[in-house]
Structures are given as structure tokens and as C-alpha cells.
Motif scaffolding. Structure first.
Motif, PDB file in Angstrom:
ATOM      1  N   GLU A 296       0.857  -1.198   0.000  1.00 39.59           N
ATOM      2  CA  GLU A 296       0.000   0.000   0.000  1.00 39.59           C
ATOM      3  C   GLU A 296       0.884   1.236   0.000  1.00 39.59           C
ATOM      4  OE1 GLU A 296      -3.785   1.802   2.537  1.00 39.59           O
ATOM      5  OE2 GLU A 296      -2.718   0.009   3.205  1.00 39.59           O
ATOM      6  N   GLN A 297       0.520   2.260  -0.856  1.00 35.00           N
ATOM      7  CA  GLN A 297       1.329   3.475  -1.018  1.00 35.00           C
ATOM      8  C   GLN A 297       0.386   4.691  -0.985  1.00 35.00           C
ATOM      9  OE1 GLN A 297       3.588   3.544  -4.590  1.00 35.00           O
ATOM     10  NE2 GLN A 297       4.597   5.494  -4.150  1.00 35.00           N
ATOM     11  N   THR A 298       0.743   5.705  -0.190  1.00 31.04           N
ATOM     12  CA  THR A 298      -0.076   6.933  -0.051  1.00 31.04           C
ATOM     13  C   THR A 298       0.794   8.169  -0.296  1.00 31.04           C
ATOM     14  OG1 THR A 298      -1.480   5.828   1.572  1.00 31.04           O
ATOM     15  CG2 THR A 298      -1.602   8.232   1.483  1.00 31.04           C
ATOM     16  N   SER A 299       0.266   9.187  -1.114  1.00 28.59           N
ATOM     17  CA  SER A 299       0.978  10.437  -1.427  1.00 28.59           C
ATOM     18  C   SER A 299       0.052  11.620  -1.099  1.00 28.59           C
ATOM     19  CB  SER A 299       1.372  10.475  -2.908  1.00 28.59           C
ATOM     20  OG  SER A 299       1.965  11.713  -3.217  1.00 28.59           O
ATOM     21  N   GLU A 300       0.551  12.637  -0.347  1.00 28.89           N
ATOM     22  CA  GLU A 300      -0.269  13.788   0.095  1.00 28.89           C
ATOM     23  C   GLU A 300       0.472  15.103  -0.187  1.00 28.89           C
ATOM     24  OE1 GLU A 300      -2.392  15.436   4.208  1.00 28.89           O
ATOM     25  OE2 GLU A 300      -1.407  13.464   4.151  1.00 28.89           O
ATOM     26  N   GLU A 301      -0.237  16.103  -0.789  1.00 27.84           N
ATOM     27  CA  GLU A 301       0.309  17.443  -1.065  1.00 27.84           C
ATOM     28  C   GLU A 301      -0.589  18.491  -0.389  1.00 27.84           C
ATOM     29  OE1 GLU A 301       0.703  18.069  -5.194  1.00 27.84           O
ATOM     30  OE2 GLU A 301       2.023  16.336  -5.539  1.00 27.84           O
ATOM     31  N   LYS A 302      -0.005  19.574   0.166  1.00 23.10           N
ATOM     32  CA  LYS A 302      -0.766  20.627   0.854  1.00 23.10           C
ATOM     33  C   LYS A 302      -0.054  21.970   0.686  1.00 23.10           C
ATOM     34  CE  LYS A 302      -2.842  21.714   5.310  1.00 23.10           C
ATOM     35  NZ  LYS A 302      -2.982  21.307   6.718  1.00 23.10           N
ATOM     36  N   ARG A 303      -0.807  23.050   0.338  1.00 26.78           N
ATOM     37  CA  ARG A 303      -0.213  24.387   0.098  1.00 26.78           C
ATOM     38  C   ARG A 303      -1.173  25.447   0.642  1.00 26.78           C
ATOM     39  NH1 ARG A 303       1.241  25.303  -5.819  1.00 26.78           N
ATOM     40  NH2 ARG A 303      -1.017  25.666  -6.022  1.00 26.78           N
ATOM     41  N   ASP A 304      -0.708  26.440   1.443  1.00 23.31           N
ATOM     42  CA  ASP A 304      -1.501  27.564   2.012  1.00 23.31           C
ATOM     43  C   ASP A 304      -0.917  28.906   1.528  1.00 23.31           C
ATOM     44  OD1 ASP A 304      -3.093  25.780   3.391  1.00 23.31           O
ATOM     45  OD2 ASP A 304      -1.769  25.765   5.168  1.00 23.31           O
ATOM     46  N   ALA A 336      -6.246  35.230  -1.666  1.00 30.29           N
ATOM     47  CA  ALA A 336      -5.804  34.166  -0.749  1.00 30.29           C
ATOM     48  C   ALA A 336      -6.088  32.787  -1.359  1.00 30.29           C
ATOM     49  CB  ALA A 336      -6.521  34.311   0.590  1.00 30.29           C
ATOM     50  N   GLU A 337      -5.171  31.746  -1.116  1.00 29.70           N
ATOM     51  CA  GLU A 337      -5.288  30.408  -1.741  1.00 29.70           C
ATOM     52  C   GLU A 337      -4.935  29.318  -0.720  1.00 29.70           C
ATOM     53  OE1 GLU A 337      -2.289  29.134  -4.510  1.00 29.70           O
ATOM     54  OE2 GLU A 337      -3.873  28.475  -5.874  1.00 29.70           O
ATOM     55  N   LYS A 338      -5.697  28.158  -0.725  1.00 32.10           N
ATOM     56  CA  LYS A 338      -5.425  26.984   0.109  1.00 32.10           C
ATOM     57  C   LYS A 338      -5.530  25.737  -0.786  1.00 32.10           C
ATOM     58  CE  LYS A 338      -6.767  24.659   4.352  1.00 32.10           C
ATOM     59  NZ  LYS A 338      -7.711  24.654   5.485  1.00 32.10           N
ATOM     60  N   TYR A 339      -4.412  24.939  -0.892  1.00 32.73           N
ATOM     61  CA  TYR A 339      -4.355  23.805  -1.845  1.00 32.73           C
ATOM     62  C   TYR A 339      -3.996  22.514  -1.100  1.00 32.73           C
ATOM     63  CZ  TYR A 339      -2.572  20.798  -5.591  1.00 32.73           C
ATOM     64  OH  TYR A 339      -2.339  19.750  -6.443  1.00 32.73           O
ATOM     65  N   GLU A 340      -4.789  21.436  -1.280  1.00 31.57           N
ATOM     66  CA  GLU A 340      -4.544  20.121  -0.685  1.00 31.57           C
ATOM     67  C   GLU A 340      -4.751  19.027  -1.729  1.00 31.57           C
ATOM     68  OE1 GLU A 340      -6.982  19.501   2.646  1.00 31.57           O
ATOM     69  OE2 GLU A 340      -6.039  21.043   3.898  1.00 31.57           O
ATOM     70  N   LYS A 341      -3.892  17.935  -1.714  1.00 35.71           N
ATOM     71  CA  LYS A 341      -4.000  16.801  -2.652  1.00 35.71           C
ATOM     72  C   LYS A 341      -3.510  15.512  -1.965  1.00 35.71           C
ATOM     73  CE  LYS A 341      -2.465  15.127  -7.142  1.00 35.71           C
ATOM     74  NZ  LYS A 341      -1.589  15.400  -8.321  1.00 35.71           N
ATOM     75  N   THR A 342      -4.328  14.462  -2.003  1.00 36.44           N
ATOM     76  CA  THR A 342      -3.986  13.166  -1.391  1.00 36.44           C
ATOM     77  C   THR A 342      -4.159  12.063  -2.430  1.00 36.44           C
ATOM     78  OG1 THR A 342      -4.737  13.940   0.763  1.00 36.44           O
ATOM     79  CG2 THR A 342      -4.493  11.546   0.456  1.00 36.44           C
ATOM     80  N   THR A 343      -3.112  11.192  -2.600  1.00 29.20           N
ATOM     81  CA  THR A 343      -3.145  10.085  -3.579  1.00 29.20           C
ATOM     82  C   THR A 343      -2.770   8.788  -2.862  1.00 29.20           C
ATOM     83  OG1 THR A 343      -2.490  11.585  -5.343  1.00 29.20           O
ATOM     84  CG2 THR A 343      -2.243   9.206  -5.751  1.00 29.20           C
ATOM     85  N   GLY A 344      -3.526   7.697  -3.034  1.00 35.35           N
ATOM     86  CA  GLY A 344      -3.267   6.393  -2.392  1.00 35.35           C
ATOM     87  C   GLY A 344      -3.322   5.245  -3.391  1.00 35.35           C
ATOM     88  N   THR A 345      -2.400   4.276  -3.219  1.00 37.57           N
ATOM     89  CA  THR A 345      -2.351   3.081  -4.101  1.00 37.57           C
ATOM     90  C   THR A 345      -2.250   1.828  -3.229  1.00 37.57           C
ATOM     91  OG1 THR A 345      -1.239   4.345  -5.825  1.00 37.57           O
ATOM     92  CG2 THR A 345      -1.141   1.917  -5.957  1.00 37.57           C
TER      93      THR A 345
END
Length: 571
Positions: A296-304, A336-345
Motif C-alpha cells: 500500500e502506497q499513499t501520497s499527500e500534497e498541501k499548500r496555504d 488568498a489560496e489553500k491547496y490540498e491533494k492526497t493520492t493512495g495506491t
């Protein structure tokens, strides 16, 4: 029993025998003793000890080797003997020395040579010589191994080893030929033939068993039909296995039914088992429907924060300066900007089971059994004698019980198509044995049941009784008769007037009184002369002896005259 007296009596009896009887008895005793000594000495001498000074030098020699050994012994002036074919014996003090001496000369030469050829290195030997010596050594070692088989008397191995080449198309496989000479009335089994071929093939590189030719001394090829022989052996083994298993099942049926049927001789069972001897193997793969997570593999991105204003347009001053608002200011800040990204395999594994099954050697296809049982026998009641027996057949309930026991004892499977048949018949042998049961048979049964267990002890008691009876009835009466005869002889030979010096005083006094009484009756009185009386009595005895045995008296007088005449002649 007084053995001393018995021996004395035997001596007396022997002394009374005539000269001819003594000669016959002595010759018979000497002959018996000599015959016993001859048997002991003759039987103790084995063939190996008849000539104690000789031992075997060589045996099982060929005629050529025997001739060479004899020639060498004659050259060395060693005495020898040839007790049988191809066996040579020499004096035991030189047997080991001569054996070593003759063996060092290479005799016997008919034996196989092995790798001892390389014990001595020859100077200047070429590669070809070494190859020939290696082939000879290998052939000799293989022949020695084949000779160790019990049916083989002598063997010879020839190897054809081609030269190695770099070209595969020109490569020739090696081959071998084996000749065996078997002992009389002996032969090689198919297993031994295959063993010889495998032995030779394993000793030579790249040699296959099909390229090994085996013949006997008659020129017959051996092992050409190896496949047929193997099939024959396999078929024979299968038949033996089938017969053994059928006999085992029959014994089970008989042992189960015998106790309540009345004995093993009142039950007959025959079982036939059909086997499948084919070899089968199967491989199966089984997939498990339950998934298992392998990875199992999980990838997460977050930007404020705010993103910069993008400047675009036609290249020039305006685009370089940036946008301006309507009031003339140079530009405002971005929104103003808030960015989030989550990827799972997730990776799932499909489980799999692989199984390989090899069937058993013999699988039962079907079992059929035929069982015949005897019925019951009861005494007849309608005016018949008590010894007559009537046959009573078993009812269906009893037959069903026997059928059930038979099925359970040998493992009958109805789904497989197995079949058991039980029948009830009258056994004529059983009827005859029961009808003829009289007092003798009852006595025999009683002895078998109660006396036979004590037979090991009774036989020793019987032997002791026989010895005791022989001692009482034969030995003791004979000894008593011999002792009686001895006492009668002693009494007969004892002198009447002999008076022992050891007699007691009472007996002496009685004799003296009797003597005086006899003297008075004879009128001898006081003037009795004892010496004259002795002379008269002696003269009377001599006169009686002369009348009874005149020949002996004449011989005695002649001997006295000759004895008196001898000194006169000498003077």
C-alpha cells in the motif's frame, strides 16, 4: 553293588576258561579295541591333514598357469603335489616364500591387471602408451568387479574409446563388450545383467547402457530385451502382490468366522481383488477468493497562502511594469489560496495453492469374496444311536450376520461395486469325523488336551523309570548271582581243617578238646606222638592223591629226580 567283587569274579571265570576260549575272547576284545582306534584316527584325519607337511600354493588355476607354476617349482627344485585339478601343494615351510616369488614373476598371468600398472613409471613412455595402459587398467578393474558376482566364474571386458574431436558431427560415442563365463548350472538374472551394463557404463565417460554388449561363453547375447524383461519382472511382482493380499483377506475372514462356526476347517473363503497398477500423478492449482494486501502506497500534497498575479499581454512596457488599478496605483496583491491533494495506491495479492498428487502403487478397483460355511450337527433322537449326528442348516439370520462380519473384516465398499456371497453347505469331512467319534477318539482328545502339555517332562520320567527297571531286573540279579557264585567257590575251595591264626580263643579251645577226645577214643593216651600222627596223615593223603591223579604224581617225582640229578652231572 560291589564292583570289586564283580571284577574278581570275572577274573575267576576267565581263569577257568580253556586256552581256546581265552584266545577267542582276547582276539575279539583286541579286534574291537583296534577297530575303535581305527575309527577315531581315520575320522579325525581330514583331507587337509593327511599330508600335514603340505599346503596349497595356488588353486583354481588355468592349465597354462598351472604349467608355468610347475615349471618354476621344478626349476627351484621344490617338491610339489597335485591332489586334484588346477590345485598345487608344496611343503608348508616354503609355501609363502614360493607364492611371493612366483607372483613377482607375473605368474599366474591369466589374472586381470588393474591400476597397479601405474605403480612403476617407465621413462620415455609416450602419450599413446599411457592411454593404452589406462584402458587396460580400466578393463581389468571392471573385470574384477564382474568376477565378484556369484554366478560368474571368469569375465573379460573390452572398451572402445574413440578419440576426442572438436567437431560434434564427427563425434563417435564409446562402446564396450563384456564376455562372462558362468559356473555350471548357474545363470544371470535380468537384474544382474542390467547391473553389469550400468556398472560398465558408469565407469566410462559418455558411455550409455545401450552401447554395452553382454554375451556368455556360448556366444548368446544377454540383456537385448531389457524392456521385455523389466515388464516381465513387473508383472510377476504385481501378481505376487495380488496373491499375497488375497491370501491375507482370506485369512481375515476365516479367523473371524472360525470361533463360532466350529473351527477353521469348517470355513472356506476365496477373495479376488482387482487392482489398478497404472502409475498416475496430478497437479492442481487452487486460488483463494479472499484477497490479501500485498503493498500500500499513499501520497499527500498541501499548500496555504496567496498565489502571485499573473502578468501577461503583449510584450512591452505595460507587461513589464505590471497591471495597475484604475486609481493609478501600481497593482494590488493576489487573492488568498489553500491547496490540498492526497493520492493512495493499494496492491492486492491473489493467493494460490499448488498441489501434486501421485497415486499409490496399487489401487483397488473391486473386491469379490465367496464364503462357504458348514452348518450345525445334532444327535438324532428318533430311535437312532447316540453316535449318529444330523445336519442342521443355518437360518437366514445367521447367514446375514456372517455376511455382515465378512464385509466389515475385509473392508467391503458397496459404492465401489464390491460383492460378498455367503453360502451354507454340509461338509462331508466334518460329518464323518463327528459320526466316528468313539471311545478311541475321545481318549485321543483327552490325551491331546491334558497329557500333551506335560510331554516334555514325562519323557524324562519315562526314561528314568526304564533305567530303574533295568537296574532292578537285570543288573542287580546278575550281580547277586555273580557274588553268590563267588561265595560258593570260596566255600568249596576253603580247606576243612584249616584254622586261621586270627580265630578267637574259644574256637581254639574247642578244637583242642575235640582233639583230646579223638585221641582217647583211638587209644593213643599220654604216649601219643604228634609228629608220627602228622606223618601218617600226610602219607595217607599222598596215597589218595596218587590213586586219584597218578599222572601228576609221576610228573612231580620225575621233576624231583631231574632236580636231584642236575647237581651230580655238574660235579
Amino acid at each position: 553293588m560291589d564292583f570289586k567283587a564283580l571284577f574278581s569274579q570275572l577274573v575267576i571265570v576267565f581263569g577257568k576258561l580253556t586256552q581256546a576260549q581265552k584266545t577267542i575272547i582276547g582276539a575279539a576284545v583286541a579286534g574291537i579295541i583296534g577297530f575303535l582306534i581305527f575309527l577315531v584316527v581315520y575320522t579325525s584325519d581330514s583331507p587337509s591333514t593327511k599330508d600335514e607337511g603340505y599346503q596349497v600354493l595356488f588353486e583354481s588355476l588355468t592349465p597354462q598357469d598351472a604349467a608355468q607354476v610347475v615349471a618354476q617349482l621344478e626349476k627351484d627344485k621344490i617338491p610339489y603335489k597335485i591332489p586334484r585339478d588346477n590345485v598345487i601343494e608344496v611343503p608348508k615351510e616354503v609355501v609363502y616364500k614360493e607364492r611371493i616369488t612366483i607372483a613377482s614373476m607375473g605368474i599366474p598371468k591369466e589374472g586381470h591387471v588393474g591400476f597397479e600398472l601405474f605403480d612403476k613409471q617407465e621413462f620415455g613412455a609416450t602419450n599413446f602408451d599411457q592411454e593404452v595402459k589406462f584402458r587396460r587398467a580400466l578393463e581389468g578393474e571392471l573385470a574384477r568387479s564382474i568376477d565378484s558376482l556369484s554366478p560368474v566364474e571368469k569375465s573379460s571386458v573390452s572398451l572402445a574409446l574413440p578419440k576426442e574431436t572438436l567437431f560434434v558431427s564427427e563425434e563417435v560415442p564409446p562402446s564396450a563388450s563384456v564376455m562372462v563365463q558362468l559356473y555350471e548350472d548357474r545363470k544371470l538374472t535380468p537384474k544382474q545383467i542390467r547391473g553389469i551394463k550400468k556398472l560398465v557404463a558408469a565407469a566410462v565417460p559418455k558411455l550409455k547402457t545401450e552401447n554395452v554388449t553382454l554375451i556368455n561363453s556360448d556366444g548368446e547375447s544377454l540383456g537385448d530385451s531389457d524392456s521385455d524383461a523389466m515388464m516381465g519382472e513387473l508383472s510377476q511382482m504385481q501378481q505376487q502382490y495380488k496373491t499375497k493380499e488375497e491370501k491375507k483377506q482370506e485369512d481375515k475372514i476365516i479367523n473371524v468366522l472360525a470361533p463360532f462356526i466350529g473351527g477353521k476347517d469348517r470355513v472356506v473363503a476365496k477373495v479376488t481383488i482387482e487392482y489398478d497398477f497404472s502409475e498416475q500423478s496430478s497437479t492442481s492449482e487452487k486460488y483463494d477468493p479472499e484477497n490479501v494486501v500485498r503493498s500500500e502506497q499513499t501520497s499527500e500534497e498541501k499548500r496555504d497562502g496567496s498565489s502571485p498575479v499573473a502578468v501577461g499581454g503583449v510584450p512591452g512596457a505595460v507587461s513589464n511594469i505590471g497591471p495597475s488599478d484604475v486609481n493609478g496605483s501600481s497593482g494590488s496583491a493576489g487573492s488568498a489560496e489553500k491547496y490540498e491533494k492526497t493520492t493512495g495506491t493499494t496492491n492486492f495479492e491473489i493467493s494460490k495453492t499448488v498441489s501434486t498428487t501421485k497415486m499409490e502403487f496399487a489401487r483397488i478397483k473391486r473386491i469379490t469374496a465367496a464364503v462357504v460355511v458348514d452348518g450345525k450337527y445334532e444327535a438324532k433322537k428318533d430311535g437312532a444311536t447316540g453316535d449318529e449326528m444330523a445336519y442342521v442348516a443355518l437360518d437366514q439370520t445367521q447367514l446375514d450376520a456372517i455376511t455382515s462380519l465378512t464385509k466389515q473384516s475385509i473392508g467391503i465398499d458397496d459404492a465401489r461395486g464390491d460383492l460378498v456371497t455367503v453360502r451354507n453347505f454340509e461338509f462331508q469331512a466334518t460329518k464323518g469325523s463327528l459320526g466316528s467319534k468313539d471311545a478311541a477318539s475321545k481318549t485321543s482328545a483327552f490325551l491331546t488336551t491334558y497329557i500333551e502339555p506335560f510331554m516334555p517332562v514325562l519323557k524324562y520320567i519315562l526314561v528314568a523309570i526304564i533305567l530303574f527297571i533295568a537296574y532292578k531286573k537285570v543288573i542287580l540279579p546278575f550281580a547277586d548271582r555273580m557274588l553268590e557264585f563267588t561265595r560258593e567257590e570260596e566255600e568249596f575251595e576253603k580247606p576243612i581243617l584249616e584254622i586261621s591264626d586270627d580265630e578267637d580263643e574259644d574256637l581254639v579251645e574247642k578244637v583242642q578238646q575235640m582233639r583230646k577226645k579223638v585221641e582217647n577214643q583211638l587209644g593213643l593216651g599220654e604216649g601219643f606222638n604228634e609228629d608220627e600222627l602228622k606223618y601218617d596223615v600226610l602219607l595217607e593223603k599222598i596215597r589218595e592223591m596218587a590213586e586219584d591223579r597218578p599222572d601228576e604224581i609221576a610228573s612231580l617225582i620225575q621233576a624231583l629226580i631231574n632236580e636231584e640229578a642236575t647237581p651230580l652231572r655238574n660235579t
